[in-house]
Design an enzyme around this catalytic site. Structure first.
Site, mmCIF file in Angstrom:
data_model
loop_
_atom_site.group_PDB
_atom_site.id
_atom_site.type_symbol
_atom_site.label_atom_id
_atom_site.label_comp_id
_atom_site.label_asym_id
_atom_site.label_seq_id
_atom_site.Cartn_x
_atom_site.Cartn_y
_atom_site.Cartn_z
ATOM 1 N N LYS A 100 0.811 -1.220 0.000
ATOM 2 C CA LYS A 100 0.000 0.000 0.000
ATOM 3 C C LYS A 100 0.847 1.274 0.000
ATOM 4 O O LYS A 100 0.431 2.304 -0.523
ATOM 5 C CB LYS A 100 -0.969 0.009 1.181
ATOM 6 C CG LYS A 100 -2.134 -0.953 0.966
ATOM 7 C CD LYS A 100 -3.277 -0.680 1.933
ATOM 8 C CE LYS A 100 -4.484 -1.522 1.593
ATOM 9 N NZ LYS A 100 -4.277 -2.954 1.895
ATOM 10 N N GLU A 122 -9.945 7.425 3.947
ATOM 11 C CA GLU A 122 -10.811 6.585 4.773
ATOM 12 C C GLU A 122 -10.054 5.296 5.021
ATOM 13 O O GLU A 122 -9.132 4.962 4.289
ATOM 14 C CB GLU A 122 -12.127 6.302 4.058
ATOM 15 C CG GLU A 122 -12.076 5.185 3.018
ATOM 16 C CD GLU A 122 -11.234 5.518 1.787
ATOM 17 O OE1 GLU A 122 -11.260 6.692 1.355
ATOM 18 O OE2 GLU A 122 -10.534 4.614 1.280
ATOM 19 N N SER A 387 1.694 -9.695 -1.385
ATOM 20 C CA SER A 387 1.386 -8.272 -1.176
ATOM 21 C C SER A 387 1.757 -7.755 0.207
ATOM 22 O O SER A 387 2.040 -6.571 0.370
ATOM 23 C CB SER A 387 -0.093 -8.012 -1.456
ATOM 24 O OG SER A 387 -0.912 -8.898 -0.715
HETATM 25 C C1 LIG Z 1 -5.144 -4.008 1.381
HETATM 26 C C2 LIG Z 1 -4.422 -5.250 1.064
HETATM 27 C C3 LIG Z 1 -4.763 -6.056 -0.067
HETATM 28 C C4 LIG Z 1 -5.932 -5.762 -0.959
HETATM 29 O O1 LIG Z 1 -5.858 -4.584 -1.674
HETATM 30 P P1 LIG Z 1 -5.645 -4.487 -3.240
HETATM 31 O O2 LIG Z 1 -5.967 -3.079 -3.544
HETATM 32 O O3 LIG Z 1 -6.571 -5.456 -3.922
HETATM 33 O O4 LIG Z 1 -4.233 -4.824 -3.527
HETATM 34 C C5 LIG Z 1 -3.993 -7.167 -0.337
HETATM 35 N N1 LIG Z 1 -2.953 -7.522 0.448
HETATM 36 C C6 LIG Z 1 -2.588 -6.790 1.524
HETATM 37 C C7 LIG Z 1 -1.422 -7.242 2.329
HETATM 38 C C8 LIG Z 1 -3.313 -5.640 1.870
HETATM 39 O O5 LIG Z 1 -2.950 -4.923 2.946
#
Ligand SMILES: *Cc1c(COP(=O)(O)O)cnc(C)c1O
Length: 413
Positions: A100, A122, A387
């Site tokens: 993020k 938000e 992610s």
């Molecule tokens: C917020 C989050 C997501 C989902 O958000 P996307 O916008 O679909 O990438 C995925 N993995 C993690 C670790 C997150 O914090």
């Protein structure tokens, strides 16, 4: 083969100047908000392609975020299933532990270049709030994060983090007191304050220009990963995958591969099953509609009201999806698949045990699909976007699933 050729100029062609990916996207907002969003788009187009902006963002990514993040070959995990090789793009190694920050630092820098004083956002589970509070602290900007009172009570550690980073966490007490109301409150604040503030959305969604902006800032994931994978192996991966909540880490991973002969899989949460309220698999069960000011697929009732959604991963339970995903599916370029809570938890524990990497439960969905792919293919490779890291999830996981003995047992003969 033309399937890939069609995408050579994709990033230049989409979205259109008014924010459409085919019939999806756009901007359907209160008339009074139009100048604010136009202001952001004009600034983005004018500033973000300048050498000065790009060089400064590069420096921040390297020195503050810790980029490039590595691509990692999961040799032990791959061996469990045969000869198909699983690789991970390690976004969990970003500062603050997830992807993020990639778009939050971009938006913060844009705010700085525009001479704004404040970031408005938000947050639901608080992950986006923490990332934006981090960016605000870095750039010396004020930060107002709108959060439903229900979420504030549930997400205590993230509320504390935001406050330590200097953000104002503003409780929202109307309606169900969760993400939707927080979103409405943040929009209203932006309407009143856009001369001094910029709104920072949490994913590749919302009205134009946010889906475009977030995708572009997140593309650093796929640009790095493509080059790193080529460097490591001399060839392209056979497949690329990422989890899809709103769709930011996935678009960041996918777009640099669109013109390559690589299969692409977006992974949605199937939760407990296919009944309404048990999942958040928008592409699988949704229909065309409109949510939060843009056109896309939506899990909705006959009146167009969003349906309740659920996933073990709180970052994936959104009843819509970024508009570009809807478009890429219609184009036949990206395949969308769904992974259940159980499959994601198995991947969570296997990655922990076999590779020493505890993933975020969201990211475990992408790993689960990589495992499925590896089981079905005798050779080749799949590159998954990890992610985020799982530190935020371990208390919840321990309470509900223990340390995963049941999940790893069947693989350890
Ligand atoms: C917020 C989050 C997501 C989902 O958000 P996307 O916008 O679909 O990438 C995925 N993995 C993690 C670790 C997150 O914090």
């Amino acid at each position: 083969m033309n399937k890939y050729k069609d995408f050579e100029n994709y990033l230049k062609e989409y979205p259109s100047a008014d924010g459409f990916f085919g019939e999806y996207g756009g901007s359907f907002i209160d008339e009074k908000l139009i100048p604010a969003f136009k202001d952001a788009d004009d600034a983005y187009e004018a500033i973000c392609h300048s050498a000065q902006f790009i060089n400064e963002l590069r420096r921040i990514r390297k020195e503050f975020q810790g980029r490039p993040t590595p691509v990692y070959h999961c040799e032990r995990l791959s061996r469990l299933f045969g000869h198909c090789q699983i690789y991970l793009k390690r976004e969990d190694l970003n500062h603050t532990g997830a992807h993020k920050l990639n778009h939050c630092m971009g938006e913060g820098l844009l705010a700085k270049f525009m001479g704004k004083k404040k970031l408005i956002a938000e947050t639901g589970a608080g992950q986006h709030g923490v990332a934006i509070a981090t960016a605000a602290a870095y750039f010396g900007l004020e930060c107002d994060v709108y959060m439903g009172e229900v979420d504030i009570a549930k997400q205590h550690p993230n509320v504390i983090r935001m406050k330590m980073l200097g953000a104002n966490v503003i409780p929202v007490s109307r309606g169900l007191k969760t993400l939707k109301e927080a979103c409405d409150a943040a929009f209203e604040a932006y309407l009143n304050e856009y001369k001094d503030a910029i709104y920072c959305i949490g994913s590749a969604l919302g009205p134009h220009p946010f889906p475009k902006m977030v995708r572009d800032f997140q593309s650093v994931i796929g640009i790095e990963a493509r080059e790193q994978f080529l460097d490591m192996t001399g060839i392209m991966p056979d497949a690329v995958t990422a989890c899809v909540g709103g769709g930011s880490n996935s678009l960041g991973m996918f777009t640099p591969f669109l013109a390559d002969p690589v299969e692409i899989y977006g992974v949605e949460p199937l939760g407990r099953g296919d009944k309404v309220g048990d999942h958040a698999a928008t592409m699988k069960y949704g229909t065309k509609g409109r949510i939060h000011g843009f056109n896309t697929y939506v899990l909705q009732d006959e009146k167009g009201e969003p349906l309740p959604v659920y996933s073990v991963a709180s970052g994936l339970d959104y009843p819509g999806v970024g508009p570009e995903h809807a478009f890429l599916r219609d184009k036949g370029r990206v395949n969308y698949v769904a992974v259940s809570d159980e499959e994601a938890m198995e991947a969570f524990f296997l990655l922990s045990r076999y590779e020493g990497i505890i993933p975020a439960i969201e990211s475990a969905h992408a790993v689960a699909y990589a495992i499925k792919y590896a089981k079905e293919h005798k050779s080749g490779s799949i590159l998954a976007c990890l992610s985020g890291r799982g530190d935020k999830d371990i208390d919840y996981v321990y309470e509900n699933y223990g340390c995963g003995e049941k999940y790893v047992e069947k693989y350890s003969k």
